[in-house]
Design a protein around this motif. Structure first.
Motif, PDB file in Angstrom:
ATOM      1  N   MET A  16      -6.031   0.695  -9.561  1.00  9.00           N
ATOM      2  CA  MET A  16      -5.222  -0.059  -8.614  1.00  9.00           C
ATOM      3  C   MET A  16      -4.319   0.907  -7.858  1.00  9.00           C
ATOM      4  SD  MET A  16      -3.077  -3.469  -9.232  1.00  9.00           S
ATOM      5  CE  MET A  16      -2.042  -4.169  -8.016  1.00  9.00           C
ATOM      6  N   TYR A  17      -3.980   0.519  -6.654  1.00 11.78           N
ATOM      7  CA  TYR A  17      -3.135   1.337  -5.796  1.00 11.78           C
ATOM      8  C   TYR A  17      -1.825   0.605  -5.516  1.00 11.78           C
ATOM      9  CZ  TYR A  17      -7.581   3.640  -4.923  1.00 11.78           C
ATOM     10  OH  TYR A  17      -8.774   4.297  -5.071  1.00 11.78           O
ATOM     11  N   LEU A  18      -0.747   1.353  -5.552  1.00 13.10           N
ATOM     12  CA  LEU A  18       0.564   0.816  -5.213  1.00 13.10           C
ATOM     13  C   LEU A  18       0.981   1.414  -3.876  1.00 13.10           C
ATOM     14  CD1 LEU A  18       2.622  -1.076  -6.608  1.00 13.10           C
ATOM     15  CD2 LEU A  18       3.761   0.963  -7.479  1.00 13.10           C
ATOM     16  N   LEU A  19       1.251   0.562  -2.914  1.00 11.48           N
ATOM     17  CA  LEU A  19       1.630   1.037  -1.581  1.00 11.48           C
ATOM     18  C   LEU A  19       3.110   1.382  -1.555  1.00 11.48           C
ATOM     19  CD1 LEU A  19      -0.939  -0.831  -1.145  1.00 11.48           C
ATOM     20  CD2 LEU A  19      -0.066  -1.164   1.145  1.00 11.48           C
ATOM     21  N   ASP A  20       3.424   2.553  -1.047  1.00  9.56           N
ATOM     22  CA  ASP A  20       4.816   2.889  -0.783  1.00  9.56           C
ATOM     23  C   ASP A  20       5.273   2.006   0.375  1.00  9.56           C
ATOM     24  OD1 ASP A  20       7.289   4.142  -0.751  1.00  9.56           O
ATOM     25  OD2 ASP A  20       6.483   6.164  -0.541  1.00  9.56           O
ATOM     26  N   THR A  21       6.566   1.839   0.526  1.00 14.50           N
ATOM     27  CA  THR A  21       7.107   0.937   1.549  1.00 14.50           C
ATOM     28  C   THR A  21       6.604   1.300   2.942  1.00 14.50           C
ATOM     29  OG1 THR A  21       9.075   0.696   0.167  1.00 14.50           O
ATOM     30  CG2 THR A  21       9.229  -0.096   2.445  1.00 14.50           C
ATOM     31  N   SER A  32     -10.962  -1.411   1.960  1.00 19.05           N
ATOM     32  CA  SER A  32     -11.983  -1.623   0.932  1.00 19.05           C
ATOM     33  C   SER A  32     -11.618  -2.841   0.072  1.00 19.05           C
ATOM     34  CB  SER A  32     -12.100  -0.377   0.050  1.00 19.05           C
ATOM     35  OG  SER A  32     -10.977  -0.277  -0.806  1.00 19.05           O
ATOM     36  N   ASP A  33     -12.387  -3.041  -0.964  1.00 17.48           N
ATOM     37  CA  ASP A  33     -12.107  -4.126  -1.911  1.00 17.48           C
ATOM     38  C   ASP A  33     -11.207  -3.662  -3.049  1.00 17.48           C
ATOM     39  OD1 ASP A  33     -13.599  -5.987  -0.526  1.00 17.48           O
ATOM     40  OD2 ASP A  33     -15.440  -5.562  -1.638  1.00 17.48           O
ATOM     41  N   ALA A  34     -10.567  -2.516  -2.885  1.00 19.99           N
ATOM     42  CA  ALA A  34      -9.705  -1.977  -3.936  1.00 19.99           C
ATOM     43  C   ALA A  34      -8.538  -2.930  -4.208  1.00 19.99           C
ATOM     44  CB  ALA A  34      -9.164  -0.615  -3.507  1.00 19.99           C
ATOM     45  N   GLU A  35      -8.068  -2.915  -5.451  1.00 18.87           N
ATOM     46  CA  GLU A  35      -6.893  -3.712  -5.805  1.00 18.87           C
ATOM     47  C   GLU A  35      -5.657  -3.006  -5.268  1.00 18.87           C
ATOM     48  OE1 GLU A  35      -6.541  -5.562  -9.745  1.00 18.87           O
ATOM     49  OE2 GLU A  35      -8.455  -4.569 -10.165  1.00 18.87           O
TER      50      GLU A  35
END
Length: 125
Positions: A1-6, A29-32
């Motif tokens: 999973m990826y966490l987006l920075d602000t 993509s379909d990434a979480e």
């Protein structure tokens, strides 16, 4: 999973050219994907002090995130325990929260921040 920075989240919503090609690929993509609740707190504070001009309220931005299938990562006690022990490399409290959440939950952070990679966390740009 990826966490987006602000900044990554705001640039994504704006279709900003500052996003790297790799990050654009991941976002399409379909990434979480996830974003910290702390990012919306940061946005609210910066809007209040005039440091950030974003037309949407934090609540509207949260709704936009969920409509784009971006999970909102809440603050959990274990995240706070990690913040308590983080090395003092980064003094930005919201980035420290994102770092702790990524460490705890095993997320990679999508960010162009040059200080965050100094922690034991995976960053992608």
């Amino acid at each position: 999973m990826y966490l987006l920075d602000t900044h990554t989240f705001l640039w994504y919503l704006d279709g900003d050219e500052n996003l790297s090609p790799l990050v654009r690929t991941i976002l399409s993509s379909d990434a979480e994907l996830g974003i910290s609740i702390g990012s919306f707190w940061e946005i609210a504070i910066k809007q209040n002090i005039g440091k950030l001009k974003v037309e949407h309220t934090p609540l509207e931005l949260m709704n936009l995130a969920t409509s784009q299938s971006i999970f909102i990562q809440q603050i959990e006690p274990q995240h706070l325990n990690i913040i308590r022990t983080l090395e003092r490399i980064h003094n930005e409290p919201f980035d420290r929260l994102i770092i702790a959440q990524a460490m705890c939950e095993k997320y990679s952070i999508l960010t162009c921040d040059t200080i965050i990679p100094k922690y034991n966390v995976t960053t992608i740009w």
